[in-house]
Design an enzyme around this catalytic site. Structure first.
Site, PDB file in Angstrom:
ATOM      1  N   ARG A 105       0.827  -1.202   0.000  1.00 25.73           N
ATOM      2  CA  ARG A 105       0.000   0.000   0.000  1.00 25.73           C
ATOM      3  C   ARG A 105       0.869   1.263   0.000  1.00 25.73           C
ATOM      4  NH1 ARG A 105      -4.003   2.789   4.057  1.00 25.73           N
ATOM      5  NH2 ARG A 105      -3.911   4.732   2.874  1.00 25.73           N
ATOM      6  N   MET A 116     -12.700   3.798  -3.787  1.00 20.14           N
ATOM      7  CA  MET A 116     -12.946   2.940  -2.632  1.00 20.14           C
ATOM      8  C   MET A 116     -11.702   2.644  -1.804  1.00 20.14           C
ATOM      9  SD  MET A 116     -16.134   2.948  -2.871  1.00 20.14           S
ATOM     10  CE  MET A 116     -16.759   1.755  -1.677  1.00 20.14           C
ATOM     11  N   ILE A 158      -8.639   4.315   0.925  1.00 20.25           N
ATOM     12  CA  ILE A 158      -8.325   5.435   1.812  1.00 20.25           C
ATOM     13  C   ILE A 158      -7.125   6.178   1.234  1.00 20.25           C
ATOM     14  CG2 ILE A 158      -7.473   5.987   4.127  1.00 20.25           C
ATOM     15  CD1 ILE A 158      -9.221   3.575   5.084  1.00 20.25           C
ATOM     16  N   ASN A 198     -15.398  14.467  -1.447  1.00 20.04           N
ATOM     17  CA  ASN A 198     -15.863  13.076  -1.578  1.00 20.04           C
ATOM     18  C   ASN A 198     -17.387  13.089  -1.548  1.00 20.04           C
ATOM     19  OD1 ASN A 198     -15.744  10.211  -1.594  1.00 20.04           O
ATOM     20  ND2 ASN A 198     -16.012  10.165   0.627  1.00 20.04           N
ATOM     21  N   HIS A 235     -20.312  10.508  -0.148  1.00 21.20           N
ATOM     22  CA  HIS A 235     -20.454   9.291   0.667  1.00 21.20           C
ATOM     23  C   HIS A 235     -21.942   9.004   0.850  1.00 21.20           C
ATOM     24  CE1 HIS A 235     -19.645   6.252   3.658  1.00 21.20           C
ATOM     25  NE2 HIS A 235     -20.617   6.799   4.382  1.00 21.20           N
ATOM     26  N   ASP A 238     -14.338   9.780   6.174  1.00 26.64           N
ATOM     27  CA  ASP A 238     -15.740  10.230   6.107  1.00 26.64           C
ATOM     28  C   ASP A 238     -16.099  11.226   7.214  1.00 26.64           C
ATOM     29  OD1 ASP A 238     -16.072   8.542   3.899  1.00 26.64           O
ATOM     30  OD2 ASP A 238     -16.770   6.872   5.137  1.00 26.64           O
ATOM     31  N   GLN A 263     -28.578   7.464  -5.321  1.00 23.53           N
ATOM     32  CA  GLN A 263     -27.603   7.804  -6.370  1.00 23.53           C
ATOM     33  C   GLN A 263     -28.162   8.846  -7.335  1.00 23.53           C
ATOM     34  OE1 GLN A 263     -26.169   3.979  -7.825  1.00 23.53           O
ATOM     35  NE2 GLN A 263     -24.378   4.153  -6.490  1.00 23.53           N
ATOM     36  N   THR A 264     -29.462   8.787  -7.585  1.00 23.56           N
ATOM     37  CA  THR A 264     -30.080   9.829  -8.418  1.00 23.56           C
ATOM     38  C   THR A 264     -29.777  11.206  -7.824  1.00 23.56           C
ATOM     39  OG1 THR A 264     -31.820   8.323  -9.037  1.00 23.56           O
ATOM     40  CG2 THR A 264     -32.304  10.652  -9.331  1.00 23.56           C
TER      41      THR A 264
HETATM   42  C1  GAR Z   1     -21.404   6.117  -5.172  1.00 22.62           C
HETATM   43  O1  GAR Z   1     -22.762   5.929  -4.966  1.00 22.62           O
HETATM   44  C2  GAR Z   1     -20.727   6.678  -3.953  1.00 22.62           C
HETATM   45  O2  GAR Z   1     -21.618   7.272  -3.056  1.00 22.62           O
HETATM   46  C3  GAR Z   1     -20.118   5.476  -3.297  1.00 22.62           C
HETATM   47  O3  GAR Z   1     -19.775   4.617  -4.344  1.00 22.62           O
HETATM   48  C4  GAR Z   1     -20.697   4.787  -5.419  1.00 22.62           C
HETATM   49  C5  GAR Z   1     -19.895   4.761  -6.701  1.00 22.62           C
HETATM   50  O4  GAR Z   1     -20.700   4.756  -7.800  1.00 22.62           O
HETATM   51  N1  GAR Z   1     -18.970   5.869  -2.565  1.00 22.62           N
HETATM   52  C6  GAR Z   1     -18.586   5.319  -1.430  1.00 22.62           C
HETATM   53  O5  GAR Z   1     -19.181   4.386  -0.920  1.00 22.62           O
HETATM   54  C7  GAR Z   1     -17.338   5.916  -0.818  1.00 22.62           C
HETATM   55  N2  GAR Z   1     -17.260   5.593   0.564  1.00 22.62           N
HETATM   56  P1  GAR Z   1     -20.160   5.221  -9.219  1.00 22.62           P
HETATM   57  O6  GAR Z   1     -18.797   4.568  -9.435  1.00 22.62           O
HETATM   58  O7  GAR Z   1     -21.174   4.664 -10.182  1.00 22.62           O
HETATM   59  O8  GAR Z   1     -20.092   6.713  -9.219  1.00 22.62           O
END
Ligand code: GAR
Length: 226
Positions: free
Chosen positions: A70, A95, A97, A112, A114, A150, A176-177
């Site tokens: 890492r 995804m 850190i 970010n 979240h 976060d 997500q929308t």
């Molecule tokens: C997103 O919905 C975001 O909120 C989440 O991953 C998804 C990625 O979707 N992020 C996390 O969980 C970060 N902790 P995408 O690749 O289609 O944008």
């Protein structure tokens, strides 16, 4: 800023890149006055890289598993980001850190998204955990990145009311929308100077933001700071 005064943005992804697509679309539609100068991924197979290439954005594939450890990966990501030298780093479904020294280098310049109403549910499996806890509301938060995971100050949240019979899948889709609305909007606020970070605290319209601005499914932006 680039020579036309646009915010130069680098986006980090790990997967499908639907948030990246929303940002690309907002730039193309003229709703976001920014230049997407790079998309980086720790996963060379991330579909979001194809989205970036289709939009003509330079991509950087850093295959996490090809590094000895890492620390080596973190050093390369740090080097690449410093070389690209964006005004803003946007984590969009990234995804991993980010190493503290990289966060510190981009202090006040890394966002970010979240999928929870932070400070509730940092970490993984937020939909499952919110449903299991019988929450009434869930949502997503755009926040400034600080070394603690976060935990950076939230700027803008999108809230949805959990329906009876809601599943992880249905909740994820609704949340997500909202991400596709609030993330480009937040970046535009930065681009136009409506949002600033002073000593790592968000200021909106020249006033400190003591609680995040909120948009929910049924209402428009609520001015929580007027
Ligand atoms: C997103 O919905 C975001 O909120 C989440 O991953 C998804 C990625 O979707 N992020 C996390 O969980 C970060 N902790 P995408 O690749 O289609 O944008």
């Amino acid at each position: 800023m680039n020579d036309t005064g646009k915010l130069r943005v680098a986006v980090l992804i790990s997967g499908s890149g639907t948030n990246l697509q929303a940002i690309i679309d907002a730039v193309a539609a003229g709703r976001l006055n920014a230049e997407l100068i790079a998309v980086l991924s720790d996963n060379p197979d991330a579909y979001g890289l194809q989205r970036a290439e289709q939009a003509g954005i330079v991509t950087y594939r850093l295959d996490f598993h090809s590094f000895a450890d890492r620390t080596d990966y973190d050093a390369e990501l740090h080097r690449q980001l410093r070389h690209i030298d964006p005004d803003l780093v946007v984590l969009a479904g990234y995804m991993r850190i980010i190493a503290d020294r990289t966060v510190e280098h981009f202090a006040g310049r890394m966002l970010n998204v979240h999928p929870s109403l932070l400070p509730a549910y940092p970490g993984l499996h937020t939909y499952r955990r919110a449903l299991a806890a019988g929450e009434t509301w869930h949502g997503t938060t755009v926040h400034l990145v600080i070394p603690e995971l976060d935990a950076g100050p939230p700027v803008l949240q999108y809230r949805v009311k959990i329906h009876p019979g809601e599943t992880e899948q249905s909740l994820r889709e609704r949340v997500q929308t909202g991400e596709y609305r609030i993330y480009p909007l937040c970046i535009q606020w930065l681009a136009e100077g409506k949002l600033e970070f002073r000593e790592q605290q968000p200021w909106l319209d020249g006033r400190p933001l003591t609680a995040p601005a909120i948009i929910d499914e049924t209402t428009e932006l609520k001015d929580q700071h007027g």
